[in-house]
Design a protein around this motif. Structure first.
Motif: not given
Length: 298
Positions: A186-191, A203-206, A211-219, A290-298
């Motif tokens: 999950f982290c690799e994909g989001f980076v 990306m989270f909405e996608i 079918m990639a949705r999972a309770a673990l990564t939702d949390f 990668a030189g990026v941060k995966v951050r977003a407003e809640s």
């Protein structure tokens, strides 16, 4: 109903578990290497022992939940360990995640004292421990589980019998190998998406619509997006469990190439000093490269 419980290990999981047993009316004697961690439980009505042996001396049930195989060995077989005072007829419930092979040896030691042993690792994180909603994966004699069930029902909502001694631990290691891999991928994909210019929330909405949705990564995702890596399960322990999974797989002649690669990523993050953070902090290693941060407003 067991009237007396010795409880050893008051970390992220152990403290709320022991507190729930006190609240349920059991006479609980606790031990922790750092005594200060026992003080809140003492105020709640628990007794505090100076050694594991003292905690086990009058116990019908002894519960252990410590960090690793070496720690379990110390509290069971070491000086002042529970084997010195373990009563005939007592039940030891070890909820630590340790080597299944070593756990089977400990079961033999307990049997030599006329006591019974269950390996009973848990899943459910600290929230499950606080709410008494853990899931237990249990190995050992079924009759022993039946005797231990009143205690376990205070602590968990689900108690899954896996088979003979060591089976609960084998199941737990398999589960954590899956869980660790899910979070790392999950982290690799989001980076990757963030580096390519796709906003993390987009990306989270996608993901949530696929079918990639999972309770673990939702949390985990909201914590990652905030950069909040307060430990629900520390990265260093997830790395330890991956190492144990690899050892178990090797002994069983089972190839686990993906999990082996993931173990190295967690190992690198641990080497960078991130071991005490939540295991989702594995993303920070990927972000730094990668030189990026995966951050977003809640």
């Amino acid at each position: 109903m067991a009237q007396s419980i010795g409880f050893i290990g008051l970390g992220i999981m152990g403290h709320p578990m022991a507190l729930n047993l006190v609240k349920a009316g059991y006479k609980v004697t606790v031990f922790n290497r750092t005594r200060s961690k026992a003080e809140p439980l003492e105020k709640s009505g628990a007794l505090v022992a100076a050694t594991p042996a003292e905690a086990a001396r009058l116990a019908d049930v002894v519960m252990i939940i410590v960090s690793d195989t070496a720690a379990v060995e110390e509290v069971v077989l070491g000086k002042g360990g529970i084997l010195e005072t373990l009563r005939s007829g007592a039940i030891v419930i070890d909820s630590s995640t340790i080597s299944p092979a070593f756990s089977r040896k400990l079961a033999c030691h307990a049997a030599g004292k006329g006591a019974s042993w269950l390996d009973a690792p848990v899943t459910g994180s600290k929230h499950g421990a606080e709410r008494g909603e853990l899931t237990f994966m249990i190995g050992g004699d079924r009759e022993t589980l039946d005797r231990a069930l009143p205690v376990l029902q205070v602590l968990g909502k689900k108690h899954i019998y896996c088979g003979a001694h060591g089976s609960g631990l084998s199941a737990k290691l398999a589960q954590n190998a899956i869980q660790a891999t899910m979070v790392e991928v999950f982290c690799e994909g989001f980076v990757l998406a963030t580096k390519a210019g796709v906003h993390p929330q987009t990306m989270f909405e996608i993901i949530q619509s696929s079918m990639a949705r999972a309770a673990l990564t939702d949390f985990k995702a909201p914590f990652i997006f905030k950069g909040d890596f307060t430990p629900y399960f520390p990265l260093k322990l997830m790395h330890k469990d991956l190492e144990l999974a690899m050892e178990t797989a090797y002994a069983q002649n089972v190839p686990m190439p993906a999990a082996a690669a993931v173990k190295e990523v967690y190992g690198t993050a641990k080497a960078q000093g991130k071991g005490d953070l939540d295991y989702a902090a594995v993303i920070t290693f990927l972000e730094e490269v990668a030189g990026v941060k995966v951050r977003a407003e809640s």
